[in-house]
Write a protein that holds these residues in place. Structure first.
Motif, PDB file in Angstrom:
ATOM      1  N   TYR A  62       0.813  -1.212   0.000  1.00  0.00           N
ATOM      2  CA  TYR A  62       0.000   0.000   0.000  1.00  0.00           C
ATOM      3  C   TYR A  62       0.850   1.267   0.000  1.00  0.00           C
ATOM      4  CZ  TYR A  62      -3.943  -3.053   0.555  1.00  0.00           C
ATOM      5  OH  TYR A  62      -4.877  -4.023   0.327  1.00  0.00           O
ATOM      6  N   MET A  63       1.850   1.323   0.907  1.00  0.00           N
ATOM      7  CA  MET A  63       2.689   2.520   0.965  1.00  0.00           C
ATOM      8  C   MET A  63       3.744   2.524  -0.143  1.00  0.00           C
ATOM      9  SD  MET A  63       3.200   2.787   5.095  1.00  0.00           S
ATOM     10  CE  MET A  63       4.256   4.221   4.928  1.00  0.00           C
ATOM     11  N   ALA A  64       3.896   1.397  -0.844  1.00  0.00           N
ATOM     12  CA  ALA A  64       4.935   1.272  -1.874  1.00  0.00           C
ATOM     13  C   ALA A  64       6.305   1.573  -1.265  1.00  0.00           C
ATOM     14  CB  ALA A  64       4.650   2.177  -3.069  1.00  0.00           C
ATOM     15  N   ALA A  65       6.472   1.194  -0.003  1.00  0.00           N
ATOM     16  CA  ALA A  65       7.715   1.466   0.723  1.00  0.00           C
ATOM     17  C   ALA A  65       8.398   0.144   1.074  1.00  0.00           C
ATOM     18  CB  ALA A  65       7.417   2.253   1.996  1.00  0.00           C
ATOM     19  N   PRO A  66       9.507  -0.162   0.431  1.00  0.00           N
ATOM     20  CA  PRO A  66      10.215  -1.394   0.754  1.00  0.00           C
ATOM     21  C   PRO A  66      10.771  -1.296   2.172  1.00  0.00           C
ATOM     22  CG  PRO A  66      11.572  -0.002  -0.624  1.00  0.00           C
ATOM     23  CD  PRO A  66      10.230   0.666  -0.541  1.00  0.00           C
ATOM     24  N   THR A  94       0.268   7.807  13.028  1.00  0.00           N
ATOM     25  CA  THR A  94       0.229   8.847  11.996  1.00  0.00           C
ATOM     26  C   THR A  94       1.631   9.179  11.470  1.00  0.00           C
ATOM     27  OG1 THR A  94      -0.121  10.293  13.922  1.00  0.00           O
ATOM     28  CG2 THR A  94      -1.937  10.049  12.410  1.00  0.00           C
ATOM     29  N   ARG A  95       2.657   8.677  12.157  1.00  0.00           N
ATOM     30  CA  ARG A  95       4.016   8.746  11.660  1.00  0.00           C
ATOM     31  C   ARG A  95       4.143   8.176  10.240  1.00  0.00           C
ATOM     32  NH1 ARG A  95       9.635   6.507  13.956  1.00  0.00           N
ATOM     33  NH2 ARG A  95      10.357   8.627  14.120  1.00  0.00           N
ATOM     34  N   LEU A  96       3.294   7.178   9.941  1.00  0.00           N
ATOM     35  CA  LEU A  96       3.332   6.584   8.599  1.00  0.00           C
ATOM     36  C   LEU A  96       3.127   7.642   7.513  1.00  0.00           C
ATOM     37  CD1 LEU A  96       1.371   3.208   8.872  1.00  0.00           C
ATOM     38  CD2 LEU A  96       3.839   3.597   8.932  1.00  0.00           C
ATOM     39  N   ILE A  97       2.386   8.700   7.836  1.00  0.00           N
ATOM     40  CA  ILE A  97       2.179   9.755   6.839  1.00  0.00           C
ATOM     41  C   ILE A  97       3.505  10.468   6.579  1.00  0.00           C
ATOM     42  CG2 ILE A  97       0.928  11.903   6.318  1.00  0.00           C
ATOM     43  CD1 ILE A  97      -1.410  10.789   7.968  1.00  0.00           C
ATOM     44  N   GLY A  98       4.287  10.672   7.639  1.00  0.00           N
ATOM     45  CA  GLY A  98       5.627  11.231   7.467  1.00  0.00           C
ATOM     46  C   GLY A  98       6.491  10.328   6.600  1.00  0.00           C
ATOM     47  N   ALA A  99       6.381   9.013   6.837  1.00  0.00           N
ATOM     48  CA  ALA A  99       7.153   8.048   6.041  1.00  0.00           C
ATOM     49  C   ALA A  99       6.747   8.098   4.575  1.00  0.00           C
ATOM     50  CB  ALA A  99       6.950   6.642   6.596  1.00  0.00           C
ATOM     51  N   LEU A 100       5.449   8.177   4.323  1.00  0.00           N
ATOM     52  CA  LEU A 100       4.935   8.269   2.950  1.00  0.00           C
ATOM     53  C   LEU A 100       5.527   9.476   2.237  1.00  0.00           C
ATOM     54  CD1 LEU A 100       1.064   7.772   2.811  1.00  0.00           C
ATOM     55  CD2 LEU A 100       2.811   6.459   1.616  1.00  0.00           C
ATOM     56  N   ILE A 101       5.469  10.611   2.931  1.00  0.00           N
ATOM     57  CA  ILE A 101       5.968  11.856   2.336  1.00  0.00           C
ATOM     58  C   ILE A 101       7.435  11.718   1.950  1.00  0.00           C
ATOM     59  CG2 ILE A 101       6.480  14.299   2.790  1.00  0.00           C
ATOM     60  CD1 ILE A 101       4.088  14.204   4.807  1.00  0.00           C
ATOM     61  N   MET A 102       8.224  11.209   2.908  1.00  0.00           N
ATOM     62  CA  MET A 102       9.667  11.192   2.683  1.00  0.00           C
ATOM     63  C   MET A 102      10.133  10.059   1.787  1.00  0.00           C
ATOM     64  SD  MET A 102      11.532  12.706   5.979  1.00  0.00           S
ATOM     65  CE  MET A 102      11.040  11.498   7.184  1.00  0.00           C
ATOM     66  N   THR A 103       9.253   9.100   1.513  1.00  0.00           N
ATOM     67  CA  THR A 103       9.647   8.014   0.609  1.00  0.00           C
ATOM     68  C   THR A 103       9.480   8.426  -0.848  1.00  0.00           C
ATOM     69  OG1 THR A 103       9.011   6.362   2.260  1.00  0.00           O
ATOM     70  CG2 THR A 103       9.242   5.590  -0.010  1.00  0.00           C
ATOM     71  N   HIS A 104       8.391   9.142  -1.155  1.00  0.00           N
ATOM     72  CA  HIS A 104       8.056   9.317  -2.566  1.00  0.00           C
ATOM     73  C   HIS A 104       8.060  10.760  -3.082  1.00  0.00           C
ATOM     74  CE1 HIS A 104       6.972   5.127  -2.583  1.00  0.00           C
ATOM     75  NE2 HIS A 104       6.050   5.305  -1.654  1.00  0.00           N
ATOM     76  N   SER A 105       7.920  11.733  -2.185  1.00  0.00           N
ATOM     77  CA  SER A 105       7.660  13.085  -2.671  1.00  0.00           C
ATOM     78  C   SER A 105       8.887  13.700  -3.344  1.00  0.00           C
ATOM     79  CB  SER A 105       7.161  13.962  -1.524  1.00  0.00           C
ATOM     80  OG  SER A 105       5.972  13.392  -1.012  1.00  0.00           O
TER      81      SER A 105
END
Lengths: 476, 476
Positions: A187-191, A261-272
């Protein structure tokens, strides 16, 4: 909103804050350390909740709700637990206009209040397992806060399970670790790398803490989820016993696990990127925005009618928006939706209408593709899946290009400062050697792998014998 | 669990507590005044949330999240607001091991913290309206608590909207009142009266409070939802102005509205009976339970296989359970699912298999119906809808039979004590006359109707002129 986004190269920390602001995800609240999660940010949290909740339920868990307040004495019942959390607690001393007999702690995590309840729920092995999750807010007093990554109050889910055997508790802990790994990747596309924490990084009160660790674009690690085997520690603290199948009294085995909600920080920093937020399509609240383009005001109604006709019936399949605002020009709109991370932009002007086509613009690559209007929805759905996959592959390639096997401390010392990255190094298991990473480089052992092939080697610090490599990195 | 449920006739209050316990919905927590919402109870809250959230989104609202903590000084900015809520506040005085410079109130409701944020979000009429809802926990210190109905911490949703005109704010307030009314009637199967509160019953800080009121089986009223037109009170307190279309600065208009876990208490007391919980099918987490019946252990596997075959594919349409437990007899299982309020029981024994039928047992009426196995799912879905309708009709008939028009105070005084009910009476509008209901009968004016035809009359207390009847009742 008109403010430019600082580039990652210029100032990574400022870039992060600029992306959060440009995408309108969250802001600091008037209360120190707390944040307001704005509608755009909260919609991402709802997507995360929705998918994770289904995964928890598919693995047999149910939701419940336990109190926000914990009597101070409960926190003190598990020695390591109180030592770990007491410095971070917010304490209610007055209620209803009176000083309380016993202060109440605002939950920093709920093991103690939950195990005080489980004591009354569990008598026999027939009452086990208990597989409960809770979606809640928690408070951990923070001095240095960062939106989503570290705030005094945050939202999370916390699972708390009770089992009749040590094996079952371990199995549950690993099952959830796998749920977290799959969620991050699918879902997060985060390995992520997964493994077990060293003693110094363990949850306060746990026997073993497992985790998933993702690499951010500044090559630092972010712990994205933890799953704890608590052994019998909390059962012992709260005297929770059960009669086993042989009729003997035994302490109950526990696990707990959470993501926030830290996962939102992870999402941002993985792909943006430097243009703003980039979201994996499966977690994007809005998958596509159609921007109809007109030059003359007289064309507006016609173009909007075309846009509505083209997307008629789509709402049953995907969430999308038609940007029909007349006070902004197309260029402004393109920019705004790019900042907000909408995966796909659909441009349609009068010439496209004539040619019976639209132009799709991918947020992940910026690529523009003119496609026929026939079968557009199916094409978009396929493209979104392709983008989901592409984001994962890209993030994995970045991580792998920045993950190194090193065997000399001098080499580690140089590389970990610049350019940074993940480092697989041999470690003898001694806390003193582990402490050196922290003291000299503010780096930690992120995890000890659990499924990798073993490899003998010499500890990168002391040269002592090592049975396997561990992952070292600086982290959030 | 083995405890008998007290009958409503014997002791209504005890009956309520027994139903909550027998259905395993919630229990008192170790923290005074707080409750643990157990998985069965929380699943009902998830159903309520799911449907309401869709209704809010369908009317243009989005979700967000604001901090749990409110600086004490914020609470004091709106004079009526602080007067109303200060006595109920829980106060955090210490955080991170230190005494705080300013105490923090744990939110009893979020108007103040939200309007402190809106101040920065609103500059122009183009920023309006803001239509935000939040799902959250709130804390109001309570001395005398009752599971679901009155607890120190409870879960709720609170909508907070901002508008450019008084008309728009009033329209929003009434739109939400209608959402609440429809939710109560269409999902909870609970008929409600709706209207506006008198000044004494108004939300602290509101211009006008609208409400829906339902009748419980002890003939008392329960306020099931409130929608407040806050006028410009909170904009004034937090200095939130906007430039209107004419370029003039104006204070923003506000509404707020909420329903809470109290609705679960309302559900219980509207439909349940002396056997336990009765749930309207649309809010039942499990719609049907199939109890396969076998006499010999050797029949068990065959019957379970038949049960699985019969229900194959159902999970896509309805949530149901097959009770395959071997440690309990059918009679025990029937009783358990009745207590837990599952709308439909499906019994199937070896003879039913031979006859290619099953027996359906309705929780609302107790009726047993033998039906063929062909088209069973469609029949069940139709029956569930029929039960939903039946519960509403039954509750409405009960309410109407216990709602009276009375014109003499002596009559009201006698009837309101026994048997109780809802009373439409003429009232002159004076707070003194209103106070008499409260002082002599612990009854209140629940609402002043807004859509009823006007009818002139004489105040039931003082004989003064009255323009319309109001609803008087004892209440929760």
């Amino acid at each position: 909103m008109a403010k430019e986004i600082t580039t990652r190269a210029a100032d990574y920390s400022q870039w992060y804050l600029d992306v959060v602001a440009a995408a309108d995800l969250a802001e600091h609240a008037a209360v120190k350390g707390c944040m307001v999660i704005k509608p755009t940010g909260y919609a991402i949290w709802e997507m995360i909740q929705g998918h994770l909740d289904k995964m928890f339920k598919a693995t047999g868990h149910v939701n419940a709700y336990f109190p926000l307040f914990i009597p101070e004495s409960f926190m003190k019942k598990e020695a390591e637990h109180v030592e770990g959390f007491a410095p971070e607690c917010a304490v209610v001393t007055h209620g209803g206009g009176k000083k309380l007999d016993e202060p109440l702690v605002v939950r920093p995590t709920s093991e103690t209040i939950i195990w005080s309840a489980y004591k009354n729920w569990i008598q026999s092995y027939r009452d086990l397992p208990i597989l409960i999750n809770q979606w809640a807010n928690v408070v951990r007093w923070e001095m240095r806060t960062r939106l989503f990554l570290r705030t005094t109050e945050f939202l999370w889910q916390e699972g708390h399970t009770a089992h009749a055997t040590a094996e079952e508790a371990e199995e549950e802990t690993l099952k959830i670790l796998d749920v977290y790994r799959r969620f991050a990747e699918e879902y997060m596309a985060a390995p992520v790398f997964y493994g077990v924490k060293t003693e110094s990084q363990r949850f306060a009160g746990a026997l073993r803490t497992y985790c998933i660790e993702a690499m951010m674009q500044d090559r630092k690690a972010l712990q994205a989820g933890t799953s704890h085997n608590l052994g019998q520690n909390f059962a012992r603290a709260f005297d929770v016993t059960f009669q086993n199948e042989q009729g003997k009294l035994e302490l109950v085995y526990a696990t707990s696990w959470g993501v926030s909600t830290r996962l939102i920080g992870a999402l941002i920093m993985t792909h943006s990127d430097d243009k703003g937020l980039v979201l994996p399509p499966r977690l994007a609240p809005i998958k596509a925005v159609l921007v109809p383009i007109w030059k003359e005001d007289s064309e507006r109604e016609m173009m909007l009618a075309k846009a509505r006709a083209l997307t008629s019936g789509w709402e049953e399949s995907i969430s999308f928006k038609i940007d029909d605002r007349d006070q902004y020009r197309p260029g402004y709109k393109f920019n705004e939706w790019e900042k907000k991370g909408v995966p796909l932009r659909i441009e349609m002007g009068p010439k496209d209408v004539e040619a019976n086509q639209v132009v799709l613009v991918r947020r992940d690559t910026g690529e523009k593709i003119a496609v026929p209007q026939e079968n557009l929805l199916a094409r978009i759905e396929a493209l979104l899946e392709e983008m989901q996959h592409n984001l994962f592959v890209r993030a994995r390639a970045f991580r792998d290009a920045n993950t190194f096997h090193v065997d000399r401390y001098a080499e580690l010392a140089e590389q970990i400062e610049k350019p940074g990255g993940f480092f697989w190094v041999h470690w003898c298991g001694s806390p003193d050697c582990e402490a050196r990473f922290q003291e000299e480089h503010k780096a930690t052992i992120r995890l000890v792998p659990i499924d990798e092939e073993k490899e003998e080697g010499a500890c990168i610090v002391c040269g002592g014998r090592s049975g396997q490599r561990v992952l070292v990195a600086k982290s959030y």
